[in-house]
Design an enzyme around this catalytic site. Structure first.
Site, PDB file in Angstrom:
ATOM      1  N   LYS A  55       0.652  -1.162   0.023  1.00  0.00           N
ATOM      2  CA  LYS A  55      -0.044   0.095  -0.145  1.00  0.00           C
ATOM      3  C   LYS A  55       0.971   1.270  -0.035  1.00  0.00           C
ATOM      4  CE  LYS A  55      -4.476  -1.185   0.331  1.00  0.00           C
ATOM      5  NZ  LYS A  55      -5.632  -0.964  -0.562  1.00  0.00           N
ATOM      6  N   SER A 309       1.002 -10.164  -0.456  1.00  0.00           N
ATOM      7  CA  SER A 309       0.770  -8.579  -0.436  1.00  0.00           C
ATOM      8  C   SER A 309       1.100  -7.864   0.824  1.00  0.00           C
ATOM      9  CB  SER A 309      -0.448  -8.200  -0.968  1.00  0.00           C
ATOM     10  OG  SER A 309      -1.499  -9.051  -0.151  1.00  0.00           O
TER      11      SER A 309
END
Length: 410
Positions: A55, A309
């Site tokens: 992110k 991720s």
């Protein structure tokens, strides 16, 4: 540039802007997964990114593109944790004031980390969707710039820089497997790897993975437009998004080859497998690409990259997930065994279990169980096993000795 316009050039510009902030994360050859798939299989370790997830990329690029006037107004975001940390970190780097709305049940480590990066954190709302509404209201009220977690071209382009790193490190890659929440990550990666492959005169498959408890893309793709689903609780909180993005949806519709869903046991098993095999800590949302491989839902045709991720997980949740993963893998089983109340029964069961190689973890021996006669006791025993076949051997040995074991959890 419109919010729909995400190109390879846009992603390359993001990569230049992120140099020195986001790390080029490692690619790890996963021999266990390679043996399972029959093709070279790699893991892209974005869980080792600064702030613990991908992110940071999208947030940093989005903030870097704000005008001086926009920066002076500050930014606001909503997130269960990873986007919050990315925005907070990027805002601190760029000297921008950040306010982050996080749901009431947000994982404590993510909450503390976001505060640690200097953001003002407001915990309110039951879900990320509630927080998004609160953040939008805050933006309207104060003039702060809303930094959406996935539905903006600059955010998508920032996440797409992962795709550039994948093709640089594994140029013969044929399949890329990516977690999907709102879709910013896979949309950016798909633009990057598909554009690169087209220039090379070949194709790369992009496969998305959603948690079955919160899978908004399959029904949306059937409907032909984003639709909201009734989201159910999932351990993969990082990808629990009830509705696809307006800007991510068309990119995913046009570029992503396949979307599969994994259940909670699949995800827990993947977190445990990654922890045991690679010594990497990965949060449930970050492990769904590996979960899809372990569950046999993806059939790679050549070199494959599965994206991990994020790695931001509450230690208490990790403890529960490891337990669930052991159960899901056939490595832990709890049995309820009624016994006649006479000496030696517990010793006989223990001896049987030792002979079949089951390791006793916990024992509860009680006379106070509903349905028992005054001459009976019940033994509840938890054992460590080597897999489903071994569990079958344990049950068979007990039954052959005249016991009637009932599996409470396995």
């Amino acid at each position: 540039m419109s919010d729909h316009d995400v190109t390879l050039a846009h992603i390359e510009a993001a990569a230049a802007a992120l140099a020195g902030v986001a790390q080029h994360t490692p690619i790890d050859h996963a021999s266990y997964l390679s043996d399972l798939t029959g093709v070279p299989t790699y893991m892209k370790l974005e869980n080792l990114q600064r702030t613990g997830s991908f992110k940071l990329r999208g947030a940093t690029y989005r903030l870097s593109r704000l005008s001086a006037e926009e920066r002076s107004r500050g930014v606001v975001a909503a997130s269960a944790g990873n986007h919050a940390q990315g925005v907070a970190f990027a805002a601190k780097q760029l000297g921008i004031e950040a306010t982050i709305y996080m749901p009431l049940g947000a994982p404590v480590p993510k909450l503390l980390a976001t505060k640690g990066y200097g953001a003002t954190v407001i915990t309110d709302g039951a879900t990320v969707d509630d927080c998004l509404e609160l953040a939008l209201a805050h933006a309207e009220r104060t003039g702060a710039v809303m930094i959406h977690p996935f539905d903006h071209a600059d955010v998508i382009a920032g996440q797409g820089t992962i795709g550039l790193e994948i093709v640089a490190d594994v140029p013969d890659v044929q399949t890329v497997i990516v977690p999907i929440g709102g879709g910013g990550l896979i949309a950016g990666i798909a633009v990057a790897v598909k554009s690169w492959a087209k220039a090379q005169g070949r194709e790369i498959r992009v496969v998305g993975v959603q948690a079955a408890q919160s899978a908004s893309y399959p029904p949306s793709l059937v409907a032909g437009h984003p639709v909201a689903i009734e989201r159910r609780a999932t351990i993969a909180d990082g990808i629990a998004v009830a509705r696809p993005g307006v800007h991510t949806f068309p990119l995913i519709r046009d570029l992503v080859d396949e979307i599969v869903t994994v259940d909670e046991d699949d995800i827990a098993r993947a977190v445990l497998t990654i922890l045991e095999r690679t010594k990497l800590v990965v949060e449930p949302a970050g492990a769904v690409a590996v979960a899809a491989i372990l569950a046999g839902l993806v059939t790679p045709t050549g070199p494959t990259v599965a994206l991990l991720s994020g790695g931001n997980i509450d230690p208490l949740l990790l403890q529960r997930i490891v337990g669930q993963g052991l159960v899901a893998s056939g490595r832990y089983m709890t049995l309820r065994i009624p016994l006649p109340d006479r000496p030696g029964q517990l010793a006989q069961v223990s001896d049987l279990l030792a002979r079949v190689g089951a390791n006793v973890i916990e024992v509860l021996h009680t006379r106070h169980d509903l349905g028992l006669t005054v001459t009976d006791v019940v033994l509840q025993i938890s054992v460590e096993t080597r897999g489903p076949n071994h569990q079958g051997d344990v049950l068979q040995a007990l039954r052959e000795a005249g016991f009637a074991p009932e599996v409470v959890s396995s």
